[in-house]
Design a protein around this motif. Structure first.
Motif, short mmCIF file in Angstrom:
data_model
loop_
_atom_site.label_atom_id
_atom_site.label_comp_id
_atom_site.label_asym_id
_atom_site.label_seq_id
_atom_site.Cartn_x
_atom_site.Cartn_y
_atom_site.Cartn_z
N SER A 66 4.01 26.44 2.24
CA SER A 66 3.30 27.31 3.18
C SER A 66 2.43 28.32 2.43
N ALA A 67 3.03 28.97 1.43
CA ALA A 67 2.31 29.98 0.66
C ALA A 67 1.16 29.38 -0.12
N ALA A 68 1.34 28.18 -0.64
CA ALA A 68 0.27 27.52 -1.39
C ALA A 68 -0.94 27.26 -0.50
N ILE A 69 -0.69 26.87 0.73
CA ILE A 69 -1.80 26.64 1.67
C ILE A 69 -2.57 27.95 1.89
N ILE A 70 -1.84 29.02 2.15
CA ILE A 70 -2.47 30.32 2.39
C ILE A 70 -3.21 30.79 1.14
N SER A 71 -2.54 30.71 0.00
CA SER A 71 -3.12 31.16 -1.26
C SER A 71 -4.41 30.40 -1.58
N ARG A 72 -4.37 29.10 -1.45
CA ARG A 72 -5.53 28.26 -1.75
C ARG A 72 -6.69 28.56 -0.81
N ARG A 73 -6.39 28.63 0.49
CA ARG A 73 -7.46 28.83 1.47
C ARG A 73 -8.06 30.23 1.41
N LEU A 74 -7.27 31.25 1.01
CA LEU A 74 -7.79 32.61 0.90
C LEU A 74 -8.17 32.97 -0.54
N ASN A 75 -7.96 32.01 -1.47
CA ASN A 75 -8.29 32.22 -2.89
C ASN A 75 -7.58 33.46 -3.44
N LEU A 76 -6.26 33.49 -3.26
CA LEU A 76 -5.44 34.62 -3.69
C LEU A 76 -4.38 34.17 -4.68
N PRO A 77 -3.95 35.07 -5.58
CA PRO A 77 -2.85 34.72 -6.49
C PRO A 77 -1.55 34.51 -5.70
N LEU A 78 -0.72 33.63 -6.23
CA LEU A 78 0.55 33.28 -5.60
C LEU A 78 1.69 33.67 -6.53
N HIS A 79 2.67 34.39 -5.99
CA HIS A 79 3.84 34.85 -6.75
C HIS A 79 5.10 34.40 -6.03
N THR A 80 6.10 33.98 -6.80
CA THR A 80 7.39 33.58 -6.24
C THR A 80 8.43 34.63 -6.59
N GLU A 81 9.21 35.03 -5.58
CA GLU A 81 10.27 36.02 -5.76
C GLU A 81 11.60 35.47 -5.24
N PHE A 82 12.59 35.40 -6.11
CA PHE A 82 13.90 34.89 -5.73
C PHE A 82 14.55 35.75 -4.65
N GLY A 83 14.25 37.03 -4.62
CA GLY A 83 14.82 37.94 -3.62
C GLY A 83 14.38 37.64 -2.20
N LEU A 84 13.38 36.80 -2.03
CA LEU A 84 12.91 36.43 -0.69
C LEU A 84 13.54 35.13 -0.19
N ARG A 85 14.54 34.63 -0.91
CA ARG A 85 15.18 33.36 -0.56
C ARG A 85 15.84 33.40 0.82
N GLU A 86 16.19 32.23 1.30
CA GLU A 86 16.85 32.07 2.60
C GLU A 86 18.18 32.81 2.62
N TRP A 87 18.64 33.13 3.82
CA TRP A 87 19.93 33.77 4.04
C TRP A 87 21.04 32.90 3.46
N VAL A 88 21.99 33.53 2.78
CA VAL A 88 23.12 32.81 2.19
C VAL A 88 24.23 32.70 3.23
N PHE A 89 24.41 31.50 3.73
CA PHE A 89 25.43 31.23 4.73
C PHE A 89 26.76 30.90 4.05
N LYS A 90 26.70 30.16 2.97
CA LYS A 90 27.92 29.80 2.23
C LYS A 90 27.70 30.14 0.76
N ARG A 91 28.29 31.25 0.34
CA ARG A 91 28.11 31.68 -1.06
C ARG A 91 28.64 30.66 -2.05
N ASP A 92 29.62 29.87 -1.64
CA ASP A 92 30.18 28.88 -2.55
C ASP A 92 29.38 27.57 -2.56
N LEU A 93 28.29 27.55 -1.80
CA LEU A 93 27.38 26.39 -1.71
C LEU A 93 28.06 25.13 -1.19
N SER A 94 29.17 25.31 -0.46
CA SER A 94 29.83 24.14 0.12
C SER A 94 28.96 23.57 1.24
N GLU A 95 29.26 22.36 1.62
CA GLU A 95 28.45 21.67 2.61
C GLU A 95 28.56 22.29 3.99
#
Length: 163
Positions: A66-95
């Motif tokens: 999604s961000a790549a589409i926006i970045s490319r179309r608006l000609n803007l730099p793209l940055h990735t931040e781990f702190g913006l990750r999805e909500w952690v539902f299972k901290r133990d990463l179980s199924e």
């Protein structure tokens, strides 16, 4: 003060879950559906005149795409931040299934001022924890006038409640 324009990622290609019998964390690897791409193209059009200087995104494939589409179309730099990750539902990463994920998310957001039950605190990430990590990640862009932040509904919900 930096103006933050939150954008939820486009619709994921959910049929891939059943097609490949995905469970747990593998559900996080979904790319956008064709409809999801169209949703982000429409969002990009709404952002075009906002003076945005950078696009900042969660590291998940659906947000990166999604961000790549926006970045490319608006000609803007793209940055990735781990702190913006999805909500952690299972901290133990179980199924888990998406139905379980959405049922627990509904519990958490139906009474947003209530913390998770004691037993769940070891597994669920609270709204306060989500908001805290989100705003910490965005401090890196406080020198900019405006940014587009492509992330998840849970992150947007938690961050906008707390600010």
């Amino acid at each position: 003060m930096t103006r933050v324009h939150f954008v939820r990622h486009g619709e994921p290609d959910y049929p891939l879950i059943e097609r490949y019998a995905l469970r747990g964390g593998y559900c996080e690897l979904l790319p956008l559906s064709d409809n999801g791409v169209r949703q982000i193209e429409a969002a990009e059009e709404r952002l075009a005149d906002k003076g945005i200087e950078a696009v900042v995104t969660s590291p998940h494939p659906r947000t990166l795409q999604s961000a790549a589409i926006i970045s490319r179309r608006l000609n803007l730099p793209l940055h990735t931040e781990f702190g913006l990750r999805e909500w952690v539902f299972k901290r133990d990463l179980s199924e888990y299934t998406l139905d379980e994920f959405f049922a627990v998310w509904h519990k958490l957001t139906s009474e947003p001022d209530r913390e998770p039950p004691p037993a769940a605190r070891r597994t669920w990430e609270s709204l306060a924890e989500i908001a805290d990590r989100t705003w910490k990640a965005l401090r890196n862009y406080s020198h900019l006038d405006a940014i587009a932040v492509v992330t998840h509904a849970a992150v947007i919900f938690a961050a906008t409640r707390a600010h």
